[in-house]
Write a protein that holds these residues in place. Structure first.
Motif, PDB file in Angstrom:
ATOM      1  N   LYS A  94     -55.558 119.930  48.332  1.00 31.41           N
ATOM      2  CA  LYS A  94     -54.943 120.526  47.140  1.00 31.41           C
ATOM      3  C   LYS A  94     -53.651 121.234  47.518  1.00 31.41           C
ATOM      4  CE  LYS A  94     -58.685 120.178  44.357  1.00 31.41           C
ATOM      5  NZ  LYS A  94     -58.731 119.517  43.105  1.00 31.41           N
ATOM      6  N   GLU A  95     -52.802 121.468  46.509  1.00 31.99           N
ATOM      7  CA  GLU A  95     -51.556 122.202  46.674  1.00 31.99           C
ATOM      8  C   GLU A  95     -51.408 123.204  45.548  1.00 31.99           C
ATOM      9  OE1 GLU A  95     -47.953 119.778  48.625  1.00 31.99           O
ATOM     10  OE2 GLU A  95     -48.511 119.132  46.631  1.00 31.99           O
ATOM     11  N   LEU A  96     -50.719 124.295  45.840  1.00 31.15           N
ATOM     12  CA  LEU A  96     -50.395 125.269  44.808  1.00 31.15           C
ATOM     13  C   LEU A  96     -48.984 125.013  44.313  1.00 31.15           C
ATOM     14  CD1 LEU A  96     -51.676 128.682  46.161  1.00 31.15           C
ATOM     15  CD2 LEU A  96     -52.564 127.374  44.244  1.00 31.15           C
ATOM     16  N   TYR A  97     -48.826 124.983  43.000  1.00 31.46           N
ATOM     17  CA  TYR A  97     -47.508 124.894  42.391  1.00 31.46           C
ATOM     18  C   TYR A  97     -47.367 126.089  41.471  1.00 31.46           C
ATOM     19  CZ  TYR A  97     -46.584 120.129  43.928  1.00 31.46           C
ATOM     20  OH  TYR A  97     -46.327 119.019  44.686  1.00 31.46           O
ATOM     21  N   GLY A  98     -46.228 126.721  41.521  1.00 29.31           N
ATOM     22  CA  GLY A  98     -45.986 127.857  40.652  1.00 29.31           C
ATOM     23  C   GLY A  98     -44.652 127.735  39.969  1.00 29.31           C
ATOM     24  N   GLY A  99     -44.569 128.310  38.786  1.00 30.88           N
ATOM     25  CA  GLY A  99     -43.309 128.285  38.050  1.00 30.88           C
ATOM     26  C   GLY A  99     -43.417 129.114  36.793  1.00 30.88           C
ATOM     27  N   TRP A 100     -42.277 129.447  36.288  1.00 33.29           N
ATOM     28  CA  TRP A 100     -42.240 130.253  35.078  1.00 33.29           C
ATOM     29  C   TRP A 100     -42.532 129.389  33.853  1.00 33.29           C
ATOM     30  CZ3 TRP A 100     -42.455 135.240  35.629  1.00 33.29           C
ATOM     31  CH2 TRP A 100     -41.962 135.820  36.787  1.00 33.29           C
ATOM     32  N   SER A 101     -43.353 129.911  32.954  1.00 32.02           N
ATOM     33  CA  SER A 101     -43.662 129.259  31.687  1.00 32.02           C
ATOM     34  C   SER A 101     -43.393 130.280  30.585  1.00 32.02           C
ATOM     35  CB  SER A 101     -45.113 128.786  31.663  1.00 32.02           C
ATOM     36  OG  SER A 101     -45.988 129.890  31.685  1.00 32.02           O
ATOM     37  N   MET A 127     -35.894 141.408  38.924  1.00 29.03           N
ATOM     38  CA  MET A 127     -37.203 140.813  38.755  1.00 29.03           C
ATOM     39  C   MET A 127     -37.583 140.123  40.071  1.00 29.03           C
ATOM     40  SD  MET A 127     -38.422 137.856  36.110  1.00 29.03           S
ATOM     41  CE  MET A 127     -37.827 138.733  34.718  1.00 29.03           C
ATOM     42  N   ALA A 128     -38.737 140.461  40.578  1.00 28.97           N
ATOM     43  CA  ALA A 128     -39.200 139.874  41.836  1.00 28.97           C
ATOM     44  C   ALA A 128     -39.779 138.487  41.588  1.00 28.97           C
ATOM     45  CB  ALA A 128     -40.251 140.765  42.473  1.00 28.97           C
ATOM     46  N   VAL A 129     -39.516 137.578  42.512  1.00 33.13           N
ATOM     47  CA  VAL A 129     -40.051 136.221  42.424  1.00 33.13           C
ATOM     48  C   VAL A 129     -41.299 136.163  43.294  1.00 33.13           C
ATOM     49  CG1 VAL A 129     -39.591 133.800  42.881  1.00 33.13           C
ATOM     50  CG2 VAL A 129     -37.767 135.269  42.040  1.00 33.13           C
ATOM     51  N   GLU A 185     -46.938 130.816  35.965  1.00 34.35           N
ATOM     52  CA  GLU A 185     -48.116 129.956  35.947  1.00 34.35           C
ATOM     53  C   GLU A 185     -48.318 129.327  37.318  1.00 34.35           C
ATOM     54  OE1 GLU A 185     -49.831 126.209  33.337  1.00 34.35           O
ATOM     55  OE2 GLU A 185     -47.767 126.850  33.094  1.00 34.35           O
ATOM     56  N   ILE A 186     -49.543 129.407  37.818  1.00 29.52           N
ATOM     57  CA  ILE A 186     -49.887 128.821  39.114  1.00 29.52           C
ATOM     58  C   ILE A 186     -50.895 127.712  38.870  1.00 29.52           C
ATOM     59  CG2 ILE A 186     -50.921 129.245  41.360  1.00 29.52           C
ATOM     60  CD1 ILE A 186     -49.992 132.147  41.074  1.00 29.52           C
ATOM     61  N   LYS A 187     -50.655 126.544  39.464  1.00 28.84           N
ATOM     62  CA  LYS A 187     -51.548 125.400  39.301  1.00 28.84           C
ATOM     63  C   LYS A 187     -52.070 124.962  40.662  1.00 28.84           C
ATOM     64  CE  LYS A 187     -48.973 123.463  35.433  1.00 28.84           C
ATOM     65  NZ  LYS A 187     -48.207 122.302  34.975  1.00 28.84           N
ATOM     66  N   LEU A 188     -53.318 124.556  40.703  1.00 29.92           N
ATOM     67  CA  LEU A 188     -53.927 123.968  41.884  1.00 29.92           C
ATOM     68  C   LEU A 188     -54.093 122.488  41.580  1.00 29.92           C
ATOM     69  CD1 LEU A 188     -55.199 124.591  44.648  1.00 29.92           C
ATOM     70  CD2 LEU A 188     -57.380 124.832  43.481  1.00 29.92           C
TER      71      LEU A 188
END
Length: 63
Positions: free
Chosen positions: A18-25, A1-3, A30-33
């Protein structure tokens, strides 16, 4: 699985405050600004430092 890689800031599409945060949900990736905290954006005043240390720590002396 590619990250997924963080890309938006490199392309210049994310505002400077702003910053981008990403993570698995549970639903997938899920990507958040989010806003950068104001303390990280503050311009700091320079701290005056003497040109010579009067009593350096023993660890500093060993260097």
């Amino acid at each position: 699985m590619a990250v997924p890689r963080r890309r938006g800031t490199q392309a210049g599409r994310v505002p400077e405050t702003k910053e981008l945060y990403g993570g698995w949900s549970p639903g997938g990736y899920e990507i958040k600004l989010v806003d950068i905290p104001s303390w990280r954006l503050a311009v700091l005043e320079p701290v005056p430092v003497p040109s010579r240390l009067a009593r350096p720590h023993t660890v500093v002396r060993a260097m």
